[in-house]
Write a protein that holds these residues in place. Structure first.
Motif, PDB file in Angstrom:
ATOM      1  N   ALA A 103       0.825  -1.212   0.000  1.00 51.20           N
ATOM      2  CA  ALA A 103       0.000   0.000   0.000  1.00 51.20           C
ATOM      3  C   ALA A 103       0.857   1.259   0.000  1.00 51.20           C
ATOM      4  CB  ALA A 103      -0.935  -0.007   1.208  1.00 51.20           C
ATOM      5  N   LEU A 104       1.967   1.234   0.748  1.00 55.53           N
ATOM      6  CA  LEU A 104       2.867   2.385   0.768  1.00 55.53           C
ATOM      7  C   LEU A 104       3.468   2.647  -0.610  1.00 55.53           C
ATOM      8  CD1 LEU A 104       4.914   1.987   4.075  1.00 55.53           C
ATOM      9  CD2 LEU A 104       3.291   3.799   3.538  1.00 55.53           C
ATOM     10  N   LYS A 105       3.856   1.581  -1.285  1.00 53.28           N
ATOM     11  CA  LYS A 105       4.427   1.747  -2.627  1.00 53.28           C
ATOM     12  C   LYS A 105       3.398   2.318  -3.593  1.00 53.28           C
ATOM     13  CE  LYS A 105       8.131  -1.715  -2.554  1.00 53.28           C
ATOM     14  NZ  LYS A 105       8.622  -2.984  -3.143  1.00 53.28           N
ATOM     15  N   ALA A 106       2.164   1.865  -3.463  1.00 53.67           N
ATOM     16  CA  ALA A 106       1.106   2.395  -4.333  1.00 53.67           C
ATOM     17  C   ALA A 106       0.892   3.878  -4.067  1.00 53.67           C
ATOM     18  CB  ALA A 106      -0.188   1.614  -4.109  1.00 53.67           C
ATOM     19  N   LEU A 107       0.894   4.264  -2.799  1.00 46.23           N
ATOM     20  CA  LEU A 107       0.743   5.677  -2.450  1.00 46.23           C
ATOM     21  C   LEU A 107       1.944   6.472  -2.943  1.00 46.23           C
ATOM     22  CD1 LEU A 107      -0.816   7.927  -1.029  1.00 46.23           C
ATOM     23  CD2 LEU A 107       0.285   7.243   1.119  1.00 46.23           C
ATOM     24  N   GLY A 108       3.133   5.898  -2.796  1.00 44.69           N
ATOM     25  CA  GLY A 108       4.337   6.583  -3.260  1.00 44.69           C
ATOM     26  C   GLY A 108       4.337   6.801  -4.761  1.00 44.69           C
ATOM     27  N   ARG A 109       3.929   5.789  -5.522  1.00 44.38           N
ATOM     28  CA  ARG A 109       3.863   5.954  -6.984  1.00 44.38           C
ATOM     29  C   ARG A 109       2.888   7.050  -7.364  1.00 44.38           C
ATOM     30  NH1 ARG A 109       4.102   0.230  -6.823  1.00 44.38           N
ATOM     31  NH2 ARG A 109       1.825   0.094  -6.984  1.00 44.38           N
ATOM     32  N   TRP A 110       1.737   7.048  -6.696  1.00 49.60           N
ATOM     33  CA  TRP A 110       0.728   8.071  -6.979  1.00 49.60           C
ATOM     34  C   TRP A 110       1.273   9.461  -6.662  1.00 49.60           C
ATOM     35  CZ3 TRP A 110      -1.379  11.565  -3.538  1.00 49.60           C
ATOM     36  CH2 TRP A 110      -2.454  12.296  -4.008  1.00 49.60           C
ATOM     37  N   LEU A 111       1.938   9.610  -5.499  1.00 48.13           N
ATOM     38  CA  LEU A 111       2.434  10.921  -5.094  1.00 48.13           C
ATOM     39  C   LEU A 111       3.536  11.414  -6.024  1.00 48.13           C
ATOM     40  CD1 LEU A 111       2.385  13.241  -3.077  1.00 48.13           C
ATOM     41  CD2 LEU A 111       3.960  11.932  -1.625  1.00 48.13           C
ATOM     42  N   ALA A 112       4.410  10.521  -6.445  1.00 46.24           N
ATOM     43  CA  ALA A 112       5.477  10.918  -7.364  1.00 46.24           C
ATOM     44  C   ALA A 112       4.914  11.426  -8.681  1.00 46.24           C
ATOM     45  CB  ALA A 112       6.420   9.739  -7.595  1.00 46.24           C
ATOM     46  N   GLN A 113       3.845  10.780  -9.149  1.00 50.08           N
ATOM     47  CA  GLN A 113       3.212  11.202 -10.399  1.00 50.08           C
ATOM     48  C   GLN A 113       2.468  12.523 -10.222  1.00 50.08           C
ATOM     49  OE1 GLN A 113       0.763   7.831 -11.366  1.00 50.08           O
ATOM     50  NE2 GLN A 113       2.488   6.570 -12.042  1.00 50.08           N
ATOM     51  N   GLU A 114       1.809  12.667  -9.081  1.00 52.12           N
ATOM     52  CA  GLU A 114       0.998  13.865  -8.844  1.00 52.12           C
ATOM     53  C   GLU A 114       1.838  15.103  -8.560  1.00 52.12           C
ATOM     54  OE1 GLU A 114      -2.608  14.341  -8.570  1.00 52.12           O
ATOM     55  OE2 GLU A 114      -2.404  12.585  -9.875  1.00 52.12           O
ATOM     56  N   ALA A 115       2.919  14.924  -7.781  1.00 53.40           N
ATOM     57  CA  ALA A 115       3.649  16.089  -7.285  1.00 53.40           C
ATOM     58  C   ALA A 115       5.075  16.187  -7.802  1.00 53.40           C
ATOM     59  CB  ALA A 115       3.659  16.061  -5.753  1.00 53.40           C
ATOM     60  N   GLY A 116       5.562  15.180  -8.538  1.00 55.26           N
ATOM     61  CA  GLY A 116       6.909  15.243  -9.075  1.00 55.26           C
ATOM     62  C   GLY A 116       7.965  15.392  -8.000  1.00 55.26           C
ATOM     63  N   CYS A 117       8.076  14.396  -7.134  1.00 50.45           N
ATOM     64  CA  CYS A 117       9.011  14.488  -6.018  1.00 50.45           C
ATOM     65  C   CYS A 117       9.787  13.187  -5.870  1.00 50.45           C
ATOM     66  CB  CYS A 117       8.258  14.780  -4.720  1.00 50.45           C
ATOM     67  SG  CYS A 117       7.080  13.465  -4.266  1.00 50.45           S
ATOM     68  N   ASP A 118      10.861  13.263  -5.131  1.00 52.66           N
ATOM     69  CA  ASP A 118      11.568  12.064  -4.694  1.00 52.66           C
ATOM     70  C   ASP A 118      10.937  11.588  -3.394  1.00 52.66           C
ATOM     71  OD1 ASP A 118      13.368  11.912  -6.768  1.00 52.66           O
ATOM     72  OD2 ASP A 118      14.919  13.058  -5.729  1.00 52.66           O
ATOM     73  N   LEU A 119      10.977  10.294  -3.167  1.00 50.76           N
ATOM     74  CA  LEU A 119      10.440   9.770  -1.908  1.00 50.76           C
ATOM     75  C   LEU A 119      10.991   8.381  -1.645  1.00 50.76           C
ATOM     76  CD1 LEU A 119       8.088   7.505  -2.808  1.00 50.76           C
ATOM     77  CD2 LEU A 119       6.812   9.574  -3.327  1.00 50.76           C
ATOM     78  N   LYS A 120      10.855   7.965  -0.385  1.00 53.67           N
ATOM     79  CA  LYS A 120      11.233   6.618   0.034  1.00 53.67           C
ATOM     80  C   LYS A 120      10.160   6.105   0.990  1.00 53.67           C
ATOM     81  CE  LYS A 120      16.217   7.564  -0.291  1.00 53.67           C
ATOM     82  NZ  LYS A 120      16.481   6.723  -1.476  1.00 53.67           N
ATOM     83  N   VAL A 121       9.853   4.796   0.897  1.00 53.47           N
ATOM     84  CA  VAL A 121       8.821   4.221   1.757  1.00 53.47           C
ATOM     85  C   VAL A 121       9.469   3.226   2.721  1.00 53.47           C
ATOM     86  CG1 VAL A 121       7.096   4.530  -0.046  1.00 53.47           C
ATOM     87  CG2 VAL A 121       8.224   2.311   0.188  1.00 53.47           C
TER      88      VAL A 121
END
Length: 351
Positions: A117-135
């Protein structure tokens, strides 16, 4: 690093998406929002209260703050997924021939469920906001509880676990570190008050003071993390607990607000793990252990540690019917299992 601009309302959209993915709690904190974490961790480690959990010491510099693990982090998204039980976790306390497994381990492996679920949220956020992230879930050097408190999910209670007004003590925690500058939520406020139910409930006096845990005395540590023989002074107190302990969580008054309907279906208990017979557990070989605990977080402790725990529980059961299977374990290839079986036999045959 991605170039990014903060979007209006992105925080609300993150929380809506998190809810869609099965999280019942989501909050945001600045990366530097829990400044005392490193100091408190260092004190705990210096006192040796982590026992044999050497990995806590080895990566303490990364656990102390989000920036210690990833210098580019600006915000932390803290998330919680409910595993609230439908039945009373203490109901089998007097069932001597039954092994008690902690609520969190009776269903699917939370590592897999929460991380997906975290990875799914991370993929969505990266697409929506154009950011780097780690889960992160549990196994990473991340102090989820103080970060979750800073993000407003709840507060660290006197038993040192997170307590939520809405979900009680039954939350699996995860975190997303991101380069986004997000608007933080109001931190959680300690509402334990004068209550000390969790301290009084602990069978092994694992709390030297409120908000402080000595893992070396904790049944969860002894049955899961501790690899050698369980110290004699704690064996009787284990009762029939064979994997973890829910006592300090179960008595928390805030759990009356933790509706079991909120629990993720993946964590609903498997029938064979709700009340396993000690006789069956004592008879397990490696292949049988892997079959029974496939897809469960329990699988990581291995057959020997589980049978060791079951032997101690058998010794506490008062049931001489367990003697034959214990006798077969006297010569077990694992010396720790053999010693636990001998101890149990001595306890059951003592006049």
């Amino acid at each position: 690093m991605f170039e990014h601009k903060q979007q209006p309302g992105i925080e609300a959209r993150i929380k809506a998406k998190a809810a869609e993915l099965g999280f019942v709690a989501c909050g945001i904190a600045r990366a530097d929002a829990a400044p005392l974490t490193a100091l408190r961790l260092r004190q705990w480690l210096d006192e040796g209260r982590h026992g044999g959990m050497i990995w806590m010491e080895e990566r303490a510099h990364q656990r102390g703050s989000p920036a210690g693990l990833w210098p580019d982090v600006r915000s932390v998204i803290a998330l919680g997924m409910s595993y609230a039980p439908a039945a009373d976790p203490l109901r089998l306390a007097a069932a001597g021939e039954i092994g008690r497994i902690s609520v969190y381990a009776q269903g699917g492996d939370y590592h897999d469920v929460v991380k997906k679920a975290l990875k799914a949220l991370g993929r969505w956020l990266a697409q929506e906001a154009g950011c780097d992230l780690k889960v992160f879930v549990d196994t990473a050097p991340v102090m989820e509880k103080p970060l979750s408190e800073a993000a407003g999910l709840g507060w660290q209670g006197k038993h040192t676990n997170l307590v939520s007004r809405d979900s009680g003590s039954w939350l699996f925690l995860g975190a997303i570190y991101t380069t986004l500058d997000l608007t933080p939520d109001t931190p959680g406020r300690d509402t334990c008050g004068s209550c000390d139910a969790c301290q009084r409930a602990c069978p092994t006096d694992a709390f030297p003071a409120p908000y402080r845990l000595d893992a070396r005395r904790c049944i969860s540590y002894l049955t899961i993390e501790h690899a050698g023989p369980i110290p004699d002074e704690f064996r009787a107190s284990l009762g029939n607990r064979i994997y973890g302990c829910d006592d300090c969580l179960s008595v928390c008054p805030w759990n009356k607000f933790a509706a079991s309907a909120a629990a993720n279906m993946a964590f609903h208990p498997r029938a064979e793990l709700t009340a396993p017979a000690l006789a069956d557990l004592l008879a397990l070989d490696d292949a049988g252990f892997r079959q029974v605990f496939a897809g469960s977080p329990i699988k990581r402790i291995g057959r020997n540690r589980m049978v060791r725990n079951a032997a101690i529980a058998a010794g506490n059961s008062g049931s001489r019917a367990l003697l034959p299977v214990l006798e077969r374990l006297r010569d077990d290839a694992d010396a720790v299992v053999a010693e636990a079986a001998a101890w149990a036999i001595g306890r059951l045959t003592r006049v």
